[in-house]
Design a protein around this motif. Structure first.
Motif, mmCIF file in Angstrom:
data_model
loop_
_atom_site.group_PDB
_atom_site.id
_atom_site.type_symbol
_atom_site.label_atom_id
_atom_site.label_comp_id
_atom_site.label_asym_id
_atom_site.label_seq_id
_atom_site.Cartn_x
_atom_site.Cartn_y
_atom_site.Cartn_z
ATOM 1 N N PRO A 36 51.446 67.176 36.400
ATOM 2 C CA PRO A 36 50.850 67.781 35.170
ATOM 3 C C PRO A 36 51.368 68.726 34.625
ATOM 4 N N ALA A 37 51.353 69.930 35.437
ATOM 5 C CA ALA A 37 51.918 71.112 35.076
ATOM 6 C C ALA A 37 53.484 71.125 34.644
ATOM 7 N N TYR A 38 54.245 70.478 35.246
ATOM 8 C CA TYR A 38 55.712 70.259 34.903
ATOM 9 C C TYR A 38 55.931 69.353 33.582
ATOM 10 N N PHE A 39 55.092 68.361 33.567
ATOM 11 C CA PHE A 39 54.920 67.396 32.233
ATOM 12 C C PHE A 39 54.654 68.520 31.059
ATOM 13 N N PHE A 40 53.705 69.063 31.207
ATOM 14 C CA PHE A 40 53.337 69.997 29.949
ATOM 15 C C PHE A 40 54.272 71.141 29.650
ATOM 16 N N SER A 41 55.005 71.589 30.707
ATOM 17 C CA SER A 41 55.856 72.678 30.570
ATOM 18 C C SER A 41 57.301 71.868 29.986
ATOM 19 N N ALA A 42 57.554 70.795 30.175
ATOM 20 C CA ALA A 42 58.834 70.095 29.688
ATOM 21 C C ALA A 42 58.576 69.552 28.497
ATOM 22 N N LEU A 43 57.349 69.172 27.982
ATOM 23 C CA LEU A 43 57.115 68.257 26.675
ATOM 24 C C LEU A 43 57.558 69.018 25.426
ATOM 25 N N PRO A 44 57.482 70.302 25.232
ATOM 26 C CA PRO A 44 57.885 71.128 24.339
ATOM 27 C C PRO A 44 59.503 70.869 24.078
ATOM 28 N N ARG A 45 60.108 70.931 25.334
ATOM 29 C CA ARG A 45 61.447 70.848 25.202
ATOM 30 C C ARG A 45 62.063 69.443 24.828
ATOM 31 N N ALA A 46 61.325 68.493 25.175
ATOM 32 C CA ALA A 46 61.684 67.278 24.991
ATOM 33 C C ALA A 46 61.168 66.815 23.564
ATOM 34 N N VAL A 47 60.205 67.116 23.058
ATOM 35 C CA VAL A 47 59.663 66.565 21.738
ATOM 36 C C VAL A 47 59.154 67.670 20.825
ATOM 37 N N ASP A 48 59.454 67.644 19.682
ATOM 38 C CA ASP A 48 59.230 68.832 18.682
ATOM 39 C C ASP A 48 57.911 68.676 18.510
ATOM 40 N N ILE A 49 57.277 69.864 18.296
ATOM 41 C CA ILE A 49 55.798 70.181 18.298
ATOM 42 C C ILE A 49 55.432 69.150 16.787
ATOM 43 N N ALA A 50 56.050 69.301 15.814
ATOM 44 C CA ALA A 50 55.814 68.801 14.587
ATOM 45 C C ALA A 50 55.495 67.064 14.784
ATOM 46 N N ASN A 51 56.605 66.511 15.424
ATOM 47 C CA ASN A 51 56.449 65.082 15.892
ATOM 48 C C ASN A 51 55.378 64.887 16.780
ATOM 49 N N LEU A 52 54.953 65.737 17.658
ATOM 50 C CA LEU A 52 53.992 65.577 18.574
ATOM 51 C C LEU A 52 52.788 65.779 18.141
ATOM 52 N N THR A 53 52.508 66.585 17.152
ATOM 53 C CA THR A 53 51.095 66.747 16.210
ATOM 54 C C THR A 53 51.121 65.502 15.210
ATOM 55 N N LEU A 54 52.117 64.960 14.696
ATOM 56 C CA LEU A 54 52.055 63.908 13.732
ATOM 57 C C LEU A 54 51.677 62.620 14.479
ATOM 58 N N ALA A 55 52.386 62.490 15.576
ATOM 59 C CA ALA A 55 51.716 61.258 16.550
ATOM 60 C C ALA A 55 50.353 61.359 17.197
ATOM 61 N N LEU A 56 49.800 62.519 17.494
ATOM 62 C CA LEU A 56 48.403 62.539 17.920
ATOM 63 C C LEU A 56 47.615 62.316 16.785
ATOM 64 N N SER A 57 48.057 62.942 15.325
ATOM 65 C CA SER A 57 47.104 62.880 14.350
ATOM 66 C C SER A 57 47.157 61.172 13.836
ATOM 67 N N LYS A 58 48.223 60.707 13.929
ATOM 68 C CA LYS A 58 48.126 59.319 13.631
ATOM 69 C C LYS A 58 47.236 58.358 14.592
ATOM 70 N N SER A 59 47.435 58.656 15.899
ATOM 71 C CA SER A 59 46.773 58.296 16.769
ATOM 72 C C SER A 59 45.285 58.319 16.396
ATOM 73 N N VAL A 60 44.797 59.417 15.931
ATOM 74 C CA VAL A 60 43.350 59.675 15.717
ATOM 75 C C VAL A 60 42.844 58.981 14.507
ATOM 76 N N VAL A 61 43.697 58.843 13.462
ATOM 77 C CA VAL A 61 43.477 57.932 12.177
ATOM 78 C C VAL A 61 43.406 56.508 12.883
ATOM 79 N N PHE A 62 44.143 55.958 13.323
ATOM 80 C CA PHE A 62 44.127 54.582 13.579
ATOM 81 C C PHE A 62 43.019 54.372 14.775
ATOM 82 N N GLY A 63 42.750 55.137 15.560
ATOM 83 C CA GLY A 63 41.401 55.156 16.473
ATOM 84 C C GLY A 63 40.063 55.044 15.651
ATOM 85 N N LEU A 64 39.902 56.017 14.532
ATOM 86 C CA LEU A 64 38.754 55.949 13.730
ATOM 87 C C LEU A 64 38.814 54.440 12.915
ATOM 88 N N LEU A 65 40.241 54.197 12.337
ATOM 89 C CA LEU A 65 40.058 52.949 11.623
ATOM 90 C C LEU A 65 39.678 51.668 12.357
#
Length: 85
Positions: free
Chosen positions: A6-35
């Motif tokens: 898990p430590a490696y995953f969270f350290s490598a995630l910002p290099r692989a995925v832009d923070i804006a895309n990650l935030t967008l994906a997480l916010s969409k999943s929250v909206v879908f879950g609520l819906l």
């Protein structure tokens, strides 16, 4: 399973995925879950005390949830295309 800690995953995630895309994906999943939760509650509260109504309500809830997720995802795609994300 693949030797990724898990430590490696969270350290490598910002290099692989832009923070804006990650935030967008997480916010969409929250909206879908609520819906999905709201649709499930709506149909669940309309079920009558018999098995036929339960089956029909469950089927209607699942079909409506899938349809709404597809439509809302399309709206997100149109909105994000217009603003350039």
């Amino acid at each position: 399973v693949m030797g990724v800690t898990p430590a490696y995953f969270f350290s490598a995630l910002p290099r692989a995925v832009d923070i804006a895309n990650l935030t967008l994906a997480l916010s969409k999943s929250v909206v879908f879950g609520l819906l999905i939760a709201l649709i499930g509650c709506h149909y669940g509260l309309r079920v009558k005390p018999n098995t036929e109504s339960l089956g029909a309500g469950t089927t209607a809830s699942v079909v409506t949830s899938i349809t709404m997720v597809i439509l809302v995802d399309a709206l997100f795609a149109i909105l994000f295309k217009e603003i350039g994300i």
